[in-house]
Structure formats: C-alpha cells, structure tokens
Design a protein around this motif. Structure first.
Motif, PDB file in Angstrom:
ATOM      1  N   ALA A  14      42.918  43.197  33.248  1.00  0.00           N
ATOM      2  CA  ALA A  14      42.446  42.412  34.387  1.00  0.00           C
ATOM      3  C   ALA A  14      43.419  41.288  34.709  1.00  0.00           C
ATOM      4  N   LEU A  15      44.001  40.681  33.677  1.00  0.00           N
ATOM      5  CA  LEU A  15      44.980  39.619  33.909  1.00  0.00           C
ATOM      6  C   LEU A  15      46.228  40.162  34.605  1.00  0.00           C
ATOM      7  N   PHE A  16      46.654  41.351  34.179  1.00  0.00           N
ATOM      8  CA  PHE A  16      47.842  41.973  34.801  1.00  0.00           C
ATOM      9  C   PHE A  16      47.557  42.314  36.258  1.00  0.00           C
ATOM     10  N   VAL A  17      46.397  42.914  36.531  1.00  0.00           N
ATOM     11  CA  VAL A  17      46.045  43.282  37.908  1.00  0.00           C
ATOM     12  C   VAL A  17      45.920  42.035  38.773  1.00  0.00           C
ATOM     13  N   ALA A  18      45.329  40.962  38.203  1.00  0.00           N
ATOM     14  CA  ALA A  18      45.161  39.731  38.976  1.00  0.00           C
ATOM     15  C   ALA A  18      46.511  39.125  39.338  1.00  0.00           C
ATOM     16  N   GLY A  54      41.686  36.715  42.955  1.00  0.00           N
ATOM     17  CA  GLY A  54      40.705  35.683  42.587  1.00  0.00           C
ATOM     18  C   GLY A  54      39.489  36.268  41.895  1.00  0.00           C
ATOM     19  N   ILE A  55      39.034  37.433  42.358  1.00  0.00           N
ATOM     20  CA  ILE A  55      37.886  38.093  41.723  1.00  0.00           C
ATOM     21  C   ILE A  55      38.219  38.469  40.282  1.00  0.00           C
ATOM     22  N   CYS A  56      39.441  39.015  40.099  1.00  0.00           N
ATOM     23  CA  CYS A  56      39.838  39.390  38.730  1.00  0.00           C
ATOM     24  C   CYS A  56      39.939  38.170  37.822  1.00  0.00           C
ATOM     25  N   PHE A  57      40.489  37.084  38.356  1.00  0.00           N
ATOM     26  CA  PHE A  57      40.598  35.868  37.545  1.00  0.00           C
ATOM     27  C   PHE A  57      39.214  35.320  37.180  1.00  0.00           C
ATOM     28  N   SER A  58      38.245  35.442  38.086  1.00  0.00           N
ATOM     29  CA  SER A  58      36.899  34.931  37.805  1.00  0.00           C
ATOM     30  C   SER A  58      36.181  35.745  36.735  1.00  0.00           C
ATOM     31  N   SER A  59      36.657  36.955  36.463  1.00  0.00           N
ATOM     32  CA  SER A  59      36.006  37.812  35.469  1.00  0.00           C
ATOM     33  C   SER A  59      36.640  37.686  34.085  1.00  0.00           C
ATOM     34  N   ILE A  60      37.704  36.921  33.966  1.00  0.00           N
ATOM     35  CA  ILE A  60      38.397  36.786  32.678  1.00  0.00           C
ATOM     36  C   ILE A  60      37.765  35.658  31.875  1.00  0.00           C
TER      37      ILE A  60
END
Length: 290
Positions: A14-18, A54-60
């Motif tokens: 998720a961090l890589f995709v974000a 931003g969505i991916c960062f909010s899920s980390i």
C-alpha cells in the motif's frame, strides 16, 4: 464489546502504491497544465491518482511492539490489530492506540477502619495489563483511571473485613499476620471489578500497613500487653509440664513425698520457673535447737 481481529494486510504494498500514485498523479497534472502537450482529460486522471494516493496513505497503520490499534470505521468497531509492523487496513478509519505492556498502579495511603473499628493506614500496588482492547476502549471511560478508582475501592472493602492484628485466636486472619491471604482476597475481588474493562491482574501486594497516628501509641501498648499475657500463658503451660515431669521422675526413683512437701515443692518449682527474675535459693541447715 468483544475484541476481534481486524482485516489487515502488509502495508508495504500500500505504501508503494500510494507513493507511485501520488507522484505520478502530481507529475501528470502539473505537466499537462504547464506544457499543454497532453490531452485535457489527463488533469482529472492525475487528480484521481492523487486522491487514490491519499486513500492508500489513510489505510496505512504502524503498530509498535506490545501495542495494539483499535480500528473504527465511521463509528463502527471493525477489529483490533495486535501484530507489530506496517499494515494496511480499511481506509478512512480511526486508529486508537492501546498499550499491552505490564503496568503498575501504586495506590495512595488510605485511612480505613479495620474489622474491629480501629483506624489503620493501608496501601497496595496492583500489576495489570490490558487483555481485551475493545472493552478497555469502549466499555469504560479512561480505563487507567478506572483501574485506579476500583483498586482503592476494593482495598478499602477488603481492609474493613479483617482486624489489623490478633493474639487471642491464631486461626483468625489479620492484615498484619496474613498479608498473602489478604492480597489474594484483594486480587480476587478486584479482578471481578476489572473484568468489565478487559483488564487482567497479574499481582497485588500490600505496600503499607500501619495504625493511624492518633491511635498508634495506644495500640502499641495494647500489643505489648497482649504479647506479655500470651508469653506468660506459654511459660505457665511449660512450667506445669516441667513440674509434672519432675514429680514423676522423683516417684520413679523411689522418693516419696507427703502432701505438704509435695505442695511446697510444686510451689518452689513454679515460682522458680515462672519468675522473670533469677531465683534466690535459701538453704535450710536445720533448726538451731534441734
């Protein structure tokens, strides 16, 4: 509320995709606006990529060792992440940190009345840890304060059930003479109170126990007097046994004593043994006119 495992996967993907989506969307949007070499629809595509980032960062979420994250999604409890590491959970969720470490609560010195109505000062230390994160967060308000208040309440209740000390009945429990039993009773009662908060007790110990200052001097004199009486009772019991043994040995050796001499001998032996001072013997050498 009951603790349950939240959905979570490795957060590195998720961090890589974000990062890729954020940088790519930002570059695409700015490049289109500045150079105008790309079609106009690339601008909303870039904005969507930035939003996706931003969505991916909010899920980390990062979970430290001996900690847990309680996940809530718009007011709904979705679960708890206990495993330490970098994880991806549902986006737009609230992550509440809960410590799973073993902690101590050292109560204040409380003044209570024991079972006999005597004011005493007592304190205890409580070793605890969170067992159910959902109960600790949702069933009580500030579980640390809840542990402190309930610990002092249980300590007052237990201390009022036992006398400070007792010399007359060895089978009766007391605060001073049976500290381990009192601590076990405190732990049992306190655990019932803390189950609602999802807290597990590991140990309880009394750290302070004394009479209140206003009666400390009087109770010390009482303890001394009771101890003296108890000691005297043991001395008398031992003296009686020694006198009986001495008389039996004399009779076994063939020495016969009449009632008067037997009574005198018993009196002399009892006085000699029971007296707290060394006996001064008086030698009878016979009558002057005999």
């Amino acid at each position: 509320m009951r603790e349950k495992k939240a959905w979570h996967v490795s957060g590195y993907l998720a961090l890589f995709v974000a990062l890729i989506a954020g940088l790519g969307g930002l570059f695409l949007t700015l490049y289109t606006i500045i150079t105008e070499n790309l079609p106009v629809y690339c601008i909303p595509v870039g904005i969507i990529l930035v939003a996706l980032s931003g969505i991916c960062f909010s899920s980390i979420v990062i979970v430290q060792p001996n900690q847990a994250k309680v996940i809530t999604f718009f007011g709904t409890y979705t679960g708890t992440v206990i495993e330490s590491g970098l994880w991806m959970v549902l986006p737009f969720t609230t992550k509440t940190n809960v410590s799973l470490k073993v902690r101590n609560f050292n109560s204040q010195t409380l003044k209570v009345n024991d079972a006999e109505g005597n004011p005493v000062e007592i304190g205890a230390v409580v070793v605890f840890k969170v067992r159910d994160t959902a109960k600790a967060i949702f069933d009580v308000d500030h579980y640390e304060k809840f542990v402190g208040i309930q610990s002092e309440t249980a300590l007052r209740h237990v201390a009022a059930q036992y006398p400070y000390d007792t010399f007359t009945d060895d089978t009766k429990l007391s605060l001073r003479g049976n500290a381990d039993e009192v601590a076990a009773e405190l732990m049992s009662e306190l655990q019932k109170r803390l189950d609602v908060a999802g807290v597990q007790l590991l140990e309880t110990r009394l750290t302070h126990l004394a009479y209140a200052p206003e009666i400390a001097s009087a109770m010390l004199q009482r303890q001394q007097a009771t101890a003296i009486v108890s000691a005297r009772q043991k001395i008398v019991e031992g003296a009686v046994g020694m006198v009986e043994a001495a008389l039996r040995q004399l009779e076994a050796s063939g020495v016969e004593l009449d009632a008067e001499r037997r009574a005198a001998m018993i009196n002399n032996l009892m006085v000699s043994i029971v007296s707290d001072r060394a006996a001064t013997p008086v030698i009878n050498t016979g009558s002057l006119y005999s």
